[in-house]
Design a protein around this motif. Structure first.
Motif, short mmCIF file in Angstrom:
data_model
loop_
_atom_site.label_atom_id
_atom_site.label_comp_id
_atom_site.label_asym_id
_atom_site.label_seq_id
_atom_site.Cartn_x
_atom_site.Cartn_y
_atom_site.Cartn_z
N LYS A 178 0.85 -1.18 0.00
CA LYS A 178 0.00 0.00 0.00
C LYS A 178 0.89 1.24 0.00
O LYS A 178 1.76 1.38 0.84
N GLY A 179 0.72 2.11 -0.95
CA GLY A 179 1.51 3.33 -1.00
C GLY A 179 2.55 3.29 -2.09
O GLY A 179 2.63 2.35 -2.89
N ALA A 180 3.39 4.31 -2.12
CA ALA A 180 4.40 4.45 -3.18
C ALA A 180 5.58 3.52 -3.00
O ALA A 180 6.26 3.17 -3.95
N VAL A 181 5.86 3.12 -1.76
CA VAL A 181 6.99 2.23 -1.47
C VAL A 181 6.45 0.92 -0.91
O VAL A 181 5.69 0.91 0.06
N GLY A 186 10.46 0.91 -4.77
CA GLY A 186 9.43 1.81 -5.26
C GLY A 186 8.75 1.32 -6.52
O GLY A 186 9.14 0.32 -7.11
N TRP A 187 7.76 2.07 -6.92
CA TRP A 187 7.04 1.79 -8.15
C TRP A 187 7.98 1.95 -9.32
O TRP A 187 8.88 2.80 -9.25
N PRO A 188 7.97 1.17 -10.35
CA PRO A 188 6.94 0.22 -10.76
C PRO A 188 7.21 -1.20 -10.31
O PRO A 188 6.61 -2.14 -10.82
N GLY A 189 8.11 -1.40 -9.35
CA GLY A 189 8.41 -2.75 -8.88
C GLY A 189 7.19 -3.42 -8.28
O GLY A 189 6.35 -2.78 -7.67
N ARG A 190 7.10 -4.74 -8.47
CA ARG A 190 6.00 -5.53 -7.94
C ARG A 190 6.55 -6.87 -7.44
O ARG A 190 7.32 -7.53 -8.14
N PHE A 191 6.17 -7.27 -6.25
CA PHE A 191 6.64 -8.52 -5.65
C PHE A 191 6.10 -9.71 -6.44
O PHE A 191 4.91 -9.82 -6.70
#
Length: 102
Positions: free
Chosen positions: A47-50, A91-96
């Protein structure tokens, strides 16, 4: 004679195509990494930018693992002792995308 040449050309093209189809699949199989064991736990807050990720080792032995991310490079391979924990942010655009062995 022309029919034989066409048939031979088609057979050769089919063999070459089959070779290309098998090549990437076998390369992907060898570069694929196994999912981390169930005893390597994690909690994600995206949730959020980081994004924030906590990883802990409930296993009885040291565990080497890597955090897989989409849209950005994966994080480096880490080793955790039993009972140990790590904390990561990105940070964005990274996704787990998960934990894998390394």
């Amino acid at each position: 004679m022309r029919l034989r040449t066409s048939a031979a050309a088609m057979a050769l093209a089919g063999a070459v195509t089959a070779g290309f189809a098998a090549g990437p699949a076998s390369a992907a199989t060898t570069s694929a990494q196994a999912a981390a064991p169930w005893c390597l736990g994690h909690r994600l807050n995206d949730k959020g930018a980081v994004d924030k990720l906590w990883v802990w080792n409930s296993c009885k032995s040291n565990q080497s693992y890597k955090v897989r991310l989409a849209n950005v490079p994966d994080l480096a391979c880490r080793q955790l002792k039993p009972g140990g924990a790590d904390y990561f942010t990105w940070g964005w655009p990274g996704r787990f995308d998960g934990l894998v062995t390394c």
